[in-house]
Design a protein around this motif. Structure first.
Motif, mmCIF file in Angstrom:
data_model
loop_
_atom_site.group_PDB
_atom_site.id
_atom_site.type_symbol
_atom_site.label_atom_id
_atom_site.label_comp_id
_atom_site.label_asym_id
_atom_site.label_seq_id
_atom_site.Cartn_x
_atom_site.Cartn_y
_atom_site.Cartn_z
ATOM 1 N N ALA A 131 51.559 35.304 22.723
ATOM 2 C CA ALA A 131 52.649 36.258 22.888
ATOM 3 C C ALA A 131 52.221 37.625 22.377
ATOM 4 O O ALA A 131 51.540 37.736 21.362
ATOM 5 C CB ALA A 131 53.878 35.786 22.120
ATOM 6 N N TYR A 168 55.960 44.361 18.102
ATOM 7 C CA TYR A 168 55.634 45.563 17.360
ATOM 8 C C TYR A 168 54.459 46.299 18.013
ATOM 9 O O TYR A 168 54.292 47.495 17.831
ATOM 10 C CB TYR A 168 55.292 45.195 15.917
ATOM 11 N N ALA A 169 53.631 45.565 18.765
ATOM 12 C CA ALA A 169 52.448 46.174 19.374
ATOM 13 C C ALA A 169 52.728 46.661 20.791
ATOM 14 O O ALA A 169 51.899 47.312 21.407
ATOM 15 C CB ALA A 169 51.302 45.166 19.395
ATOM 16 N N ARG A 170 53.916 46.335 21.297
ATOM 17 C CA ARG A 170 54.217 46.755 22.661
ATOM 18 C C ARG A 170 54.505 48.237 22.737
ATOM 19 O O ARG A 170 54.994 48.835 21.804
ATOM 20 C CB ARG A 170 55.464 46.017 23.177
ATOM 21 N N GLU A 219 57.090 36.985 30.379
ATOM 22 C CA GLU A 219 56.875 37.911 29.269
ATOM 23 C C GLU A 219 55.436 38.435 29.229
ATOM 24 O O GLU A 219 55.120 39.316 28.449
ATOM 25 C CB GLU A 219 57.223 37.246 27.928
ATOM 26 N N LEU A 222 56.225 41.753 11.336
ATOM 27 C CA LEU A 222 55.402 41.877 12.541
ATOM 28 C C LEU A 222 54.376 42.989 12.441
ATOM 29 O O LEU A 222 53.333 42.938 13.080
ATOM 30 C CB LEU A 222 56.303 42.071 13.765
ATOM 31 N N ASP A 223 54.645 44.006 11.621
ATOM 32 C CA ASP A 223 53.628 45.059 11.485
ATOM 33 C C ASP A 223 52.417 44.535 10.711
ATOM 34 O O ASP A 223 51.275 44.838 11.037
ATOM 35 C CB ASP A 223 54.211 46.328 10.845
ATOM 36 N N LEU A 227 51.496 41.395 10.703
ATOM 37 C CA LEU A 227 50.791 40.489 11.617
ATOM 38 C C LEU A 227 49.934 41.285 12.587
ATOM 39 O O LEU A 227 48.818 40.903 12.913
ATOM 40 C CB LEU A 227 51.785 39.616 12.393
ATOM 41 N N GLU A 228 50.453 42.421 13.054
ATOM 42 C CA GLU A 228 49.672 43.226 13.991
ATOM 43 C C GLU A 228 48.390 43.733 13.322
ATOM 44 O O GLU A 228 47.317 43.687 13.901
ATOM 45 C CB GLU A 228 50.476 44.416 14.514
ATOM 46 N N GLY A 271 45.932 41.843 15.439
ATOM 47 C CA GLY A 271 45.934 42.603 16.682
ATOM 48 C C GLY A 271 47.206 42.440 17.482
ATOM 49 O O GLY A 271 48.208 41.925 16.994
ATOM 50 N N ALA A 272 47.138 42.863 18.744
ATOM 51 C CA ALA A 272 48.336 42.985 19.566
ATOM 52 C C ALA A 272 48.959 41.638 19.944
ATOM 53 O O ALA A 272 50.139 41.556 20.244
ATOM 54 C CB ALA A 272 48.010 43.767 20.828
ATOM 55 N N PHE A 273 48.148 40.580 19.966
ATOM 56 C CA PHE A 273 48.684 39.285 20.352
ATOM 57 C C PHE A 273 48.886 38.418 19.109
ATOM 58 O O PHE A 273 48.098 38.491 18.164
ATOM 59 C CB PHE A 273 47.743 38.585 21.328
ATOM 60 N N LEU A 274 49.938 37.606 19.141
ATOM 61 C CA LEU A 274 50.245 36.792 17.969
ATOM 62 C C LEU A 274 49.367 35.560 17.926
ATOM 63 O O LEU A 274 49.408 34.720 18.819
ATOM 64 C CB LEU A 274 51.723 36.385 17.992
ATOM 65 N N GLY A 293 60.735 40.821 24.781
ATOM 66 C CA GLY A 293 59.915 41.610 23.878
ATOM 67 C C GLY A 293 60.233 43.099 23.967
ATOM 68 O O GLY A 293 60.367 43.787 22.962
#
Ligand SMILES: Nc1ncnc2c1ncn2[C@@H]1O[C@H](COP(=O)(O)OP(=O)(O)OP(=O)(O)O)[C@@H](O)[C@H]1O
Ligand SMILES: [Mg+2]
Lengths: 522, 587
Positions: free
Chosen positions: A113, A117-119, A335, B101-102, B104-105, B109-112, B270
């Motif tokens: 996923a 926050y990165a989107r 998604e 979430l910040d 985790l980023e 990176g961008a994907f979890l 999202g």
């Protein structure tokens, strides 16, 4: 790698195997039938002494003597930019007679996923050249916007028209990049990287010019390019050819990757086809900087396959026999669209589904609508009236429209014009029932104007043909021409200053007068 | 989650994975209690014990289980699923088990990815603590010890944990502390830090629950005007896809007069969470003018994130809300969508092969829903302050059919019902709250507030508007058969007035800079303006002016433009006199 010949049960698409060493959940399995055919499958349930496997290519030919190998990894898609221009089957094997594919990477097909926050919030306007979409259900880069259709309706023509005509007008691309320069990280660097990364850059661009525009046009100089991923699930060979022929005709095939699971291919394979397609899309978008348009058709066949597997597993069915987890499963596909902060490319999805019984409350369109960012609704009545494309704007919606339009992006009057046309068309539509009962004469002058508006809206705004490409200015101008049929005081969704600027002065009296006299067709 | 400190959490027992099926894993030889947090497999995926049967323990795992195989280790922490509570939760976005979430980023990176833990509140960051009590003061559970400026809008109250025995303060000091350092010592030897832990499935204690008496002013006309929600009240927003649940909840999060907003994105998109993350830091809080984010805590467990964490995100959210309620704040909690939460329960339940109830939902669906909404309310806190949690849940009924179990069970509990309507949404009547189906059981108990704070005749004005709208729906049935012109003139006029109520009052554009927020004073003036038109128009009709002439006056359509006026008072005054003048000229 351990090999077993311990199949205990075969049931529909499922195979149960006794094991003596633990096997990972979701891992890939190869099953070799006594005749030597190798089929692939996936672990659906893993216990310490037995596993349940779902076989993608169907269980035909498998017997209890077949041998089972566990590959010790989850399913991967070999990805490379060289996939562009290739035609693969529903499991990702080339079927175009071309050279073997040398992967640059192998990526897990169950995508992780994207961290919300990165989107990056999608807000770059994509001009499709279709008025009912651009004007009233605007598509933006990174959106998932399905076409809700039904059997016998020309959804493929519309999807192809979008793929052909889609372009990002220069202004809005610039505007958006200016907006986000802060959050985006080193844009320049990204562009440079790409230029060096992409030896094949020139070839696709040529195809692009012939086709008259593409998603990447506005950013050509930045090195971002447009690619189409086409994932077919259970459609007929004829339909598939319609797409491929059109891609060939316009040169789009060179910048496309085609995945084909046709009607006579195994149904279970439909579980993997869209995941392969989306994995490829993500790779091209987020690692190679492409703006990728993913067309998935027909999602209804995908869901049927899901139901079949659920039934084989004897799960408690949810609504109308579809599995209770269908929402989650579909979300894991839909998604996988969007933009990511600091990365150049984007994944835009246009899934197509045919609503069983034309019913939009059926679980397939219903769950889809709950996940996607709007829907384009095809309409049987409009189709029989000869409207092309037969888009019914009232139940259609683009949820990402508001941030993608307006001054500097499209035009300052866009939102108001759209709102007003919705309201006016809805009012006109309502009156149609009444007019059938009481006749036109019994209606007030005001009501008659709305009836005429609805009529012309369908015939002039929605109707345009599959070859006509209207830019957004033209679309909005047609909108104003129609709104000019209504007195200014009725335009309460439009800002007064915008009315002053755009309202077609001359037309007010003459057009509306003349229009009232016209009888409705029906 | 609190295994931030995973290193210092003891593993109290270890077992072995027996089977894996999606988010559900069973283990053998594990010594565990219900709801204990466990770590599964070599990667240490976080999970929670949800069933124990003999030697077999069933676990729901909060991360993807692909590749996990039987035989792998399972470690039990012996602690129930908890959240970290303390300064730093506002202006933060969490996943369903309170991982920021910040963070985790920045870690993956961008994907979890999986197997990454992060504390719910930053353990390093220091906060300026100002004591409110002195050495020698006696404190009890819940008491406020001092404050910390958490954000520019919110003063964080540092409290004695609810499970403390209290005692006399033996040391208390002002200064910079991180959340784990001791700031207060009691004579009992108890040491108190800013950070507390609380098990999410258990309500935090309070002294008493009261009947709500003040409205949560939302700035939304149809809601404040016709179907008000109380501070400490409960509301449901059911509606089919695309009818406006999310936009409505976001408007509440932006404009309602709560001190704290907890916004839970439960199994939804999202991009919707990204939109909030992008917008809220720049939008001003209508009460303080500070960025909205300064009073907001976001919890995002989107539809493609693990299902088990979707089940828990609602509890994470309400526990955080309770913590701020304990400080004496009015908290507004939004959950979008409770149906996805219910579906997560259903999915886990079916993997457990529990006996399904209605439409496959577990038999305990109704109980879970009411336990959740019961945690909302207006409370007398342990420390004597009063705080509230207003809970608003979106419901996404399959096919838009309200007769399904989640909608029905929710309606049995909540007191405000904002029914969204696909028909209205299609014609872009927003918010698409259906005025004949919706209701608020708080209406009467909130009237006195509106009378005192907005206008003496607020209840009468509302009643007038409701009556006109009711009459309209009756008349519409006739119009459908014979057309409007066949009605008597006075009824035609009523239809016209009702149209202005719908278009000028009920409709409100969430995307218009001015219209999106309508304080009750403004909503009231819009009513009044339409009422003026009504009264003057009927006078004119009585005096023999034909209805077509009355409805054609130039000023009337301006009634639909009051919402978008910034200087609405002036505008309404002028409009009322224009209408009056124009109509009186005619007779
Ligand atoms: N108050 C409003 N003003 C203007 N437009 C609105 C308003 N409310 C909703 N809309 C429009 O309706 C669209 C759908 O709303 P929203 O996303 O809130 O629906 P939803 O009920 O949450 O749907 P889903 O269940 O699929 O999440 C929005 O994108 C917006 O275009
Ligand atoms: Mg929503």
């Amino acid at each position: 790698m351990k090999e077993y010949q311990t199949i205990t049960e075969i049931s529909g698409p499922l195979v149960f195997v006794e094991i003596d060493e633990p096997v990972g959940y979701d891992e890939i399995v190869e099953i070799e039938t006594p005749s030597g055919e190798v089929k692939r499958g996936q672990v659906l349930e893993s216990e310490s002494d037995i596993v349940a496997i779902q076989v993608f290519e169907g269980t035909t030919g498998i017997d209890r003597k077949a041998s089972v190998r566990f590959l010790g990894e989850t399913m991967k898609m070999p990805v490379t930019e060289d996939l562009l221009g290739r035609v693969l089957d529903g499991s990702g094997n080339p079927i175009d007679g071309g050279p073997e594919i040398v992967p640059e990477e192998r990526q897990d097909i169950v995508g992780a996923a994207i961290n919300p926050y990165a989107r990056e919030y999608p807000e770059e306007f994509i001009q499709t050249g279709v008025s009912s979409i651009d004007g009233m259900n605007t598509l933006v880069r990174g959106q998932k916007l399905p076409i809700f259709s039904a059997s016998g309706l020309p959804h493929n023509d519309l999807a192809l028209q979008i793929a052909r005509q889609a372009t990002v007008p220069e202004d809005s691309a610039e505007q958006s990049s200016a907006d986000h320069s802060s959050g985006q990280g080193p844009r320049e660097d990204a562009a440079e990287d790409e230029a060096t990364d992409e030896p094949g850059e020139d070839a696709p661009s040529e195809g692009v010019d012939e086709s008259g525009g593409d998603l990447g046009e506005g950013e050509e100089d930045e090195g971002s390019e447009f690619a189409v991923i086409f994932g077919a699930m259970g459609i007929t060979a004829e339909e598939a050819n319609e797409f491929i022929d059109d891609f060939e005709r316009t040169g789009a095939l060179e910048r496309s990757v085609v995945f084909m699971n046709l009607a006579d291919d195994p149904a279970v394979e439909r579980q993997v086809t869209p995941r392969l397609a989306l994995t490829t899309a993500e790779y091209l978008a987020f690692e190679k900087g492409y703006h990728v348009l993913v067309i998935l058709t027909d999602m209804t066949n995908y869901c049927e396959a899901l139901r079949e597997i659920g039934a084989a597993r004897e799960e408690v069915p949810g609504r109308r026999g579809y599995p209770g987890y269908m929402y989650t499963d579909l979300a894991q596909l839909y998604e996988r669209a969007g933009r990511i902060k600091g990365r150049e490319g984007s994944v835009t999805q246009i899934p197509i589904l045919t609503m069983p019984g034309d019913d939009d409350t059926h679980p397939i369109p219903d769950l889809t609508g709950y996940i996607t960012e709007g829907q384009i609704m095809m309409d049987r009545d409009l189709n029989s009236q000869g409207i092309e494309p037969p888009v019914n704007v009232l139940p259609s919606l683009s949820r990402l429209m508001d941030d993608g339009i307006g001054e500097g992006l499209t035009r300052d009057d866009h939102a108001d014009v759209s709102d007003q046309m919705y309201a006016a068309y809805a009012e006109g539509e309502d009156l149609r029932d009444l007019v059938n009962i009481v006749g036109r004469e019994a209606l007030s002058e005001r009501d008659n104007k709305f009836l005429d508006f609805a009529e012309r809206f369908e015939n002039e705004f929605v109707q345009q043909g599959y070859e006509t490409n209207r830019d957004i200015e033209e679309t909005l101008d047609i909108g104003w021409e129609l709104l000019g049929m209504l007195p200014k005081t009725e335009l309460n969704r439009v800002d007064e200053e915008l009315i002053e600027e755009y309202y077609p002065e001359e037309s007010e009296e003459s057009e509306s007068e003349e229009a009232v006299g016209v009888e409705a067709d029906d | 989650m609190s295994q931030a400190t995973q290193a210092d959490i003891d593993v109290v027992s270890e077992g072995r994975i027996e089977s894996v099926s999606g988010p559900v894993v069973s283990a053998v030889d594990l010594d565990a209690r219900m709801n204990d947090v466990v770590y599964v497999g070599a990667e240490g995926l976080m999970g929670e014990v949800i069933e124990i049967e003999g030697n077999l323990t069933t676990i729901q795992v909060y991360e993807e289980t692909s590749g996990i195989s039987p035989g792998g280790p399972v470690q039990n922490t012996g602690e129930p699923l908890s959240v970290d509570l303390g300064p730093g939760m506002l202006d933060t976005i969490y996943d369903g088990v309170q991982r920021p979430l910040d963070v985790l980023e920045s870690r993956m990176g961008a994907f979890l990815d999986r197997g990454v833990d992060a504390p719910g509140i930053d353990l390093e960051e220091t906060w300026e603590f100002t004591p409110e009590l002195d050495v020698g003061d006696t404190v009890e559970a819940g008491d406020i010890l001092g404050t910390v400026p958490e954000t520019e809008s919110v003063e964080h109250k540092v409290m004695v944990p609810p499970d403390s025995d209290g005692g006399e303060i033996s040391a208390i000091e002002s200064g910079e502390f991180n959340v784990t350092e001791t700031i207060v010592s009691l004579d009992s030897g108890e040491e108190i830090a800013m950070r507390q832990e609380w098990p999410v499935r258990e309500a935090r204690p309070s002294a008493d629950k009261r009947s709500p008496d003040r409205p949560l002013v939302t700035g939304q006309r149809v809601q404040d005007g016709l179907f008000p929600l109380a501070k400490g009240g409960t509301a449901a927003i059911p509606g089919p896809f695309g009818s406006g649940k999310t936009v409505t909840q976001q408007s509440l999060a932006k404009f309602s007069d709560a001190d704290i907003v907890v916004y839970i994105g439960c199994g939804e998109r999202g991009n919707e969470m990204t939109e909030v993350i992008d917008d809220f830091p720049d939008l001003p809080d209508p009460q303080t003018g500070n960025p909205l984010m300064a009073r907001t805590c976001l919890i995002a467990n989107t539809s493609n994130m693990p299902v088990a964490a979707r089940e828990s995100c609602v509890y994470t959210g309400i526990t955080i809300a309770e913590f701020y309620r304990d400080m004496g704040y009015d908290v507004a909690l939004m959950a979008d969508s409770t149906s996805r939460w219910a579906e997560a329960m259903r999915e886990i339940s079916s993997r457990l092969e529990e006996m399904p109830g209605e439409e496959g939902y577990p038999a305990y669906l109704a109980a879970r829903l009411s336990q959740f909404y019961e945690r909302a309310g207006l409370f007398d806190n342990l420390n004597g302050s009063q705080g509230s949690i207003s809970a608003v849940g979106a419901v996404s009924p399959p096919g838009g059919d309200f007769s399904e179990p989640v909608t029905q069970n929710t309606l049995r509990i909540v007191k405000t019902f904002w029914a969204l309507d696909a028909d209205l949404a299609e014609r872009r009547h927003f918010p698409s709250i259906n005025w004949s189906e919706s209701y608020s059981l708080y209406k009467d108990q909130l009237d006195s507030w509106f009378v005192e704070n907005v206008a003496e005749d607020w209840p009468e004005t509302r009643q007038w508007a409701v009556d006109v709208l009711d009459e309209e729906s009756e008349l519409q049935e006739i119009v459908q058969l014979v057309g409007k012109d066949a009605l008597p003139e006075d009824q035609q006029l009523t239809l016209e007035v009702a149209r202005y109520l719908r278009e000028g009052f009920l409709q409100q554009n969430a995307f218009h800079d001015v219209d999106q927020f309508s304080p009750p004073e403004k909503s009231y003036l819009i009513w009044k303006a339409i009422e003026t038109y009504n009264d003057e128009a009927f006078d004119a009709l009585e005096a023999g002016v034909p209805v077509e002439e009355i409805t054609a006056i130039d000023a009337a359509p301006q009634l639909n433009r009051i919402g978008t006026q910034e200087d609405y008072e002036e505008f309404v005054e002028e409009l009322q006199s224009d209408i009056t003048e124009e109509l009186r000229e005619k007779y």
